[in-house]
Design a protein around this motif. Structure first.
Motif, mmCIF file in Angstrom:
data_model
loop_
_atom_site.group_PDB
_atom_site.id
_atom_site.type_symbol
_atom_site.label_atom_id
_atom_site.label_comp_id
_atom_site.label_asym_id
_atom_site.label_seq_id
_atom_site.Cartn_x
_atom_site.Cartn_y
_atom_site.Cartn_z
ATOM 1 N N SER A 46 -7.938 1.254 2.650
ATOM 2 C CA SER A 46 -6.718 0.734 2.051
ATOM 3 C C SER A 46 -5.492 1.581 2.370
ATOM 4 C CB SER A 46 -6.898 0.660 0.531
ATOM 5 O OG SER A 46 -5.813 0.010 -0.076
ATOM 6 N N ASP A 51 -5.195 -0.875 7.993
ATOM 7 C CA ASP A 51 -5.035 -1.870 6.937
ATOM 8 C C ASP A 51 -3.741 -2.656 7.139
ATOM 9 O OD1 ASP A 51 -5.502 -3.249 4.524
ATOM 10 O OD2 ASP A 51 -4.384 -1.775 3.368
ATOM 11 N N ARG A 55 -3.460 -6.671 7.571
ATOM 12 C CA ARG A 55 -2.596 -7.467 6.706
ATOM 13 C C ARG A 55 -1.651 -8.333 7.537
ATOM 14 N NH1 ARG A 55 -1.249 -5.327 1.500
ATOM 15 N NH2 ARG A 55 -2.782 -3.829 0.736
ATOM 16 N N THR A 76 -0.768 -6.740 -2.888
ATOM 17 C CA THR A 76 -1.672 -7.882 -2.765
ATOM 18 C C THR A 76 -0.928 -9.054 -2.135
ATOM 19 O OG1 THR A 76 -3.064 -7.200 -4.620
ATOM 20 C CG2 THR A 76 -3.066 -9.543 -4.053
ATOM 21 N N HIS A 96 -10.922 -9.400 -0.574
ATOM 22 C CA HIS A 96 -10.172 -8.257 -0.044
ATOM 23 C C HIS A 96 -10.475 -8.065 1.429
ATOM 24 C CE1 HIS A 96 -13.752 -5.564 0.116
ATOM 25 N NE2 HIS A 96 -14.179 -6.400 -0.810
ATOM 26 N N ASP A 98 -9.711 -4.686 2.738
ATOM 27 C CA ASP A 98 -9.915 -3.246 2.919
ATOM 28 C C ASP A 98 -11.410 -2.954 2.973
ATOM 29 O OD1 ASP A 98 -9.857 -3.824 -0.021
ATOM 30 O OD2 ASP A 98 -10.390 -1.706 -0.158
ATOM 31 N N THR A 139 -5.461 -5.708 -3.010
ATOM 32 C CA THR A 139 -5.320 -4.347 -2.479
ATOM 33 C C THR A 139 -6.375 -3.413 -3.076
ATOM 34 O OG1 THR A 139 -2.946 -4.576 -2.067
ATOM 35 C CG2 THR A 139 -3.775 -2.341 -2.403
ATOM 36 N N GLY A 152 -6.133 -3.402 -7.148
ATOM 37 C CA GLY A 152 -5.077 -4.403 -7.142
ATOM 38 C C GLY A 152 -5.290 -5.487 -8.172
ATOM 39 N N LEU A 180 1.814 2.892 -0.005
ATOM 40 C CA LEU A 180 2.143 1.466 -0.051
ATOM 41 C C LEU A 180 3.517 1.220 0.583
ATOM 42 C CD1 LEU A 180 1.083 -1.268 -1.114
ATOM 43 C CD2 LEU A 180 2.292 -0.795 -3.251
#
Length: 425
Positions: A46, A51, A55, A76, A96, A98, A139, A152, A180
């Motif tokens: 993550s 990651d 995404r 998220t 998810h 991750d 997340t 998340g 993040l």
């Protein structure tokens, strides 16, 4: 739209080839050659650069389907297909992307990409459901980087606070909130989610039951209680050859005693269906000729019964308190990393999934999940349940040998599609 104007659930065709291609493409991000197995594994933890790349690929697929994409304060990702009545609570499908450091291609990813496959099936069938359908990629479900699993979804459901999550750090001291922002996924959507009409999640079983029963599909009844602790043992470094045994304060020995004790607790049968694992062991200074002055281990306890779990935790705490008696001078620190209660899933949603499996021609069984999932967090605010897909190689997971066949993956997502159609209509 009334049920009479909608295609039958079995008319929703899942493009299995596209689903498999998506799984392969996502698995290529963070792939590595695993020396232990000789296979290609996935390491996409993550909030890492890998990651971020995963995404970005996921968002491109959502946009390809014309979904409205939003990102919440925890990073998220949500992709929304509008319904005929947009004001109605949506059917939420999620999981998810991750991974742990030694992952395969299916854990979590099947649920997210399966959700996109369902949306694709709706579009190809020309079906506009009454309720919106939303696909979520939560997340930090795994918890391996920042120490708290289902992070998340837990913040979204209100079990954990946003400040708590932002303040978590990884082994290098990097803060969740900073990471993040670094990868560009601190979204503006408020993190606390409005309760959906229902929550569904498709996932590989991560265990051997479906394979042993020769079933493709499992209907998940709930998730057992999970407790993670980090235990740090402080001893005294000493020369391995010159220091008499009776004068040592051996942190490594203390770690071994804990490992033996948790296995004894399991074997005793006194705590119901307790499972216990010491998955991480580190000693310092880590030299062959030096008695360890420090050891750090993790203790993972799981139990479908909350009372049995509480008793196991209390007895383990008592053992840790007594441990210095065997080595005067030893210091023991225990810190709770994560703790969740047993979570039962909605009987009504389970029934919907079971009916969907039967309509598709799959003979399913009901079983409890031994692993934690985002569905357990959503179950606190909405009716929720999961469909499990059979895994190969004794259901191994968190390992490059993790594998489910293309046919079984498609079967699980077909069941998911039929249930989404029913719940959204």
């Amino acid at each position: 739209m009334t049920a009479t104007t909608c295609p039958n659930s079995t008319d929703l065709r899942i493009d299995g080839d596209r689903l498999w291609a998506d799984l392969v493409a996502l698995a290529a991000i963070g792939s590595y050659d695993d020396e232990a197995t000789g296979l290609v594994g996935v390491n996409r933890q993550s909030l890492t650069d890998e990651d971020r790349a995963g995404r970005e690929l996921l968002i491109s697929w959502m946009e390809e389907l014309g979904l409205e994409v939003t990102i919440d304060e925890m990073g998220t990702i949500f992709g929304r297909r509008e319904g005929l009545e947009p004001e109605l609570a949506p059917v939420l499908v999620g999981s998810h992307i991750d991974t742990v450091a030694t992952a395969g291609a299916f854990d979590g990813c099947l649920g997210v990409l399966g959700g996109l496959a369902v949306i694709r099936a709706f579009a190809e069938a020309g079906l506009q459901p009454r309720r919106p359908i939303v696909v979520a990629a939560w997340t930090e479900e795994e918890g391996v980087r920042f120490g708290t699993d289902m992070l998340g979804s837990a913040v979204a459901a209100g079990r954990l606070s946003l400040d708590y999550a932002y303040g978590l750090t990884d082994e290098t001291g990097a803060r969740f909130g900073d990471e993040l922002r670094r990868i560009g996924f601190k979204g503006e959507r408020p993190v606390h989610i409005d309760p959906p009409h229902a929550y569904l999640e498709c996932h590989i079983e991560q265990g051997p039951v479906l394979a042993q029963e020769d079933r493709v599909i499992g209907i998940v009844t709930g998730v057992q209680s999970i407790s993670w602790q980090k235990v740090t043992l402080h001893g005294r470094a000493a020369h391995a050859g010159t220091t008499p045994t009776e004068l040592r304060i051996d942190a490594g020995l203390a770690a071994a005693q804990i490992i033996v004790e948790v296995r004894r607790m399991v074997d005793s049968g006194a705590y119901g269906r307790l499972r216990a694992t010491v998955g991480r062991i580190e000693t310092s200074p880590g030299l062959p000729s030096v008695v360890p002055d420090r050891a750090e281990i993790t203790v993972d306890l799981r139990n479908p019964d909350d009372e049995h779990m509480a008793r196991a935790e209390a007895d383990l705490a008592a053992f840790l308190e007594r441990l210095p008696d065997s080595q005067p001078g030893l210091r023991v620190e225990a810190a709770q990393m994560a703790r969740t209660k047993a979570v039962p899933f909605s009987e009504a949603v389970q029934d919907t999934l079971e009916t969907a499996a039967k309509e598709r021609g799959y003979d399913s069984i009901r079983l409890m999940s031994g692993a934690g999932h985002d569905a357990q967090e959503m179950a606190a605010i909405a009716p929720a349940a999961m469909v499990f897909v059979r895994g190969q190689h004794h259901g191994i997971s968190h390992n490059p040998r993790e594998y489910s066949t293309p046919e079984d993956c498609r079967a699980g997502v077909e069941v998911l599609a039929s249930a989404v159609k029913e719940l959204s209509s």
